[in-house]
Design an enzyme around this catalytic site. Sequence first.
Site, PDB file in Angstrom:
ATOM      1  N   ASP A   1     -11.024  57.688  -5.241  1.00 36.93           N
ATOM      2  CA  ASP A   1      -9.969  56.824  -5.762  1.00 36.93           C
ATOM      3  C   ASP A   1     -10.565  55.596  -6.459  1.00 36.93           C
ATOM      4  OD1 ASP A   1      -6.994  56.215  -5.596  1.00 36.93           O
ATOM      5  OD2 ASP A   1      -7.800  54.396  -4.679  1.00 36.93           O
TER       6      ASP A   1
ATOM      7  N   GLU B   1     -11.554  59.544  -9.916  1.00 36.46           N
ATOM      8  CA  GLU B   1     -10.362  59.001 -10.549  1.00 36.46           C
ATOM      9  C   GLU B   1     -10.796  57.748 -11.267  1.00 36.46           C
ATOM     10  OE1 GLU B   1      -7.993  56.192  -9.054  1.00 36.46           O
ATOM     11  OE2 GLU B   1      -6.154  56.820 -10.033  1.00 36.46           O
TER      12      GLU B   1
HETATM   13  C1  NOJ Z   1      -4.935  55.460  -7.460  1.00 35.95           C
HETATM   14  C2  NOJ Z   1      -3.997  56.312  -6.679  1.00 35.95           C
HETATM   15  O1  NOJ Z   1      -3.850  57.538  -7.340  1.00 35.95           O
HETATM   16  C3  NOJ Z   1      -2.712  55.541  -6.582  1.00 35.95           C
HETATM   17  O2  NOJ Z   1      -1.668  56.334  -6.066  1.00 35.95           O
HETATM   18  C4  NOJ Z   1      -2.963  54.336  -5.731  1.00 35.95           C
HETATM   19  O3  NOJ Z   1      -1.793  53.540  -5.700  1.00 35.95           O
HETATM   20  C5  NOJ Z   1      -4.115  53.494  -6.279  1.00 35.95           C
HETATM   21  N1  NOJ Z   1      -5.235  54.284  -6.697  1.00 35.95           N
HETATM   22  C6  NOJ Z   1      -4.615  52.534  -5.241  1.00 35.95           C
HETATM   23  O4  NOJ Z   1      -5.324  53.213  -4.255  1.00 35.95           O
END
Ligand code: NOJ
Length: 585
Positions: free
Chosen positions: A240, A302
């Site tokens: 993430d 991500e």
């Molecule tokens: C990316 C995640 O996909 C999202 O859902 C989240 O709110 C943020 N990162 C913070 O962790």
Amino acid sequence: MSNRLKSFSLLATLALGLLLSACQSQKPAPAAPAASQTASSADPWWKHAVIYEIYPRSFQDSNGDGTGDINGITSRLDYLVALGVDALWITPMYPSPQVDFGYDIADYTAIDPQYGTLADFDRLVSEAKKRGLRIVLDLVLNHTSDQHPWFTASRSSRTNPKRDWYIWRDGKGPGQPPNNWLSWFGGSAWTFDPQTDQWYYHYFYKQQPDLNWRNPEVKKAMFDAVRFWLDRGAAGFRIDAVSRLFEDPNLHDDPILPGKNAYGDPNIEHKYTDNLPEVHDVLRELRQLVDSYPGGPVLISEADEPNIAELAKMYGAHDDEVQLPMDFQIADVNKLSAADFRRLLDEVENNPAHGWPEYFFGNHDQPRPWDRYGDGKHNDQIAKLMAALLLTPRATPQMYYGEEIGMRTTAPARKEDVKDPVGKLGWPKDKGRDGERTPMQWDTSKNAGFSTADKTWLPVPPSAAKVNVAAESKDPNSILNFYKRLIALRRNNPAFRDGSYISVNRDDPDVLSFLRKNPAAGDSVLVVLNMSASPHTLSFDLSSEGIKEKTVRLVLAAPELSSAGPISLDSVTLPPFGVLLADVH
Ligand code: NOJ
């Protein structure tokens, strides 16, 4: 191979055979093993895998409390095998106050009781393994919950040993944060804590304080958590918000850009909090750690990188960081534009790191592709077009639960019904992410088969009456069956499995065409995707690619063609938003 596995693979082969004979192409292709069975380092499993994202709150509720859970996922594994996917990425199911629905973690090595137990998780991994499926977990390194014991200790006093695990600074003056950095979710990225008279930094909500990755103890604690899940059989991690791990230690103000965001803050360039070079040191070490485990665990990042150069850096200078950086450039083309997709696919193909691409169009943060790309008239056909764009290029595709049945974005109608704090803050300009997180639509029973509860955590959309797995399974022309055919082709057709990507008819503004060129002597596949509402008749000269024949054979089309006979390359006709895949030699 155990007897159980043998009979499973026999069944899978039979199912694949039936599926392919349902496709328009009658041409048998030599069967290739499932991605799950190929794991050499030269040809890692994730290159051939289809990754399926599960939002655990919304997939299947097994205990009637209105929220999905791990045993619910386990009960649906056979569906996922029949769909043809290879790995499940499950968004966080660790203990959490659920402010950001799991992305605010209070314990990295346990399961939130609302989703089940560690024993349930172990059973999920082992049942998945029996079926050739891998489980990829979410790794939230950038921040924890403010309820995590690390943070409660850190905030307790300026001298607590955990103080430096987070980012604490003095304000610029009374009531003034240390600088102008803004939270992704609105307002200042700093929150004042009167207990110790300092501010702490949070890229996301104030309940998600950022960890201080300059402190080696933080890295050690997180890497221990990584080992914990790898030891339990995780096949890798989706990391993430990884580009946000480090911030400028000198706290320079970010540059202000024109305009305001949905929260009414000025737009800023996150120059001093995104993509600092130190991120790559962590990724290299993390890669070494996962590489020390058998089975080739994968790292997926991500990171909404601003351009191909930044995206390519995620692979690492020596292919020693992330194997699959999620490509937000492509996911964020929010319109059907053959020219834009062509340019971006080309860029990725030629990325300076020569890294393997990872594409997606739907996830739990983005409106669903059915309506994001839909024109209000041809949405089902456009959903098939997007499925073909996802599943036919040379890349690892990642899909989001429900995408395969054409689930719609169903945002709350009233502010008081919103669950996602993004929507509460941004209403009405930004209604938040509830719309893409509604329960999976299985059938026409109570709550679309998702739960027996009287109230589900988010309501089941009215579209579930028609848009559901049971109904679409019976309809040969459904979006679901189109996904199944495409996924089977990816696995079974050597040109899709191992072929290169060659863009053709490059000047066409409406129709995206490319060749998946078979590396061996066999047939290649021509992919033609009409991204416009007008029919198009095209001609192809593929002689420079060594394609001699002037007629080609249909592999798959949507809508289906009236005749399955040979097609002349001088005159290939596609209806509005039509998809055509043809064998060429
Ligand atoms: C990316 C995640 O996909 C999202 O859902 C989240 O709110 C943020 N990162 C913070 O962790």
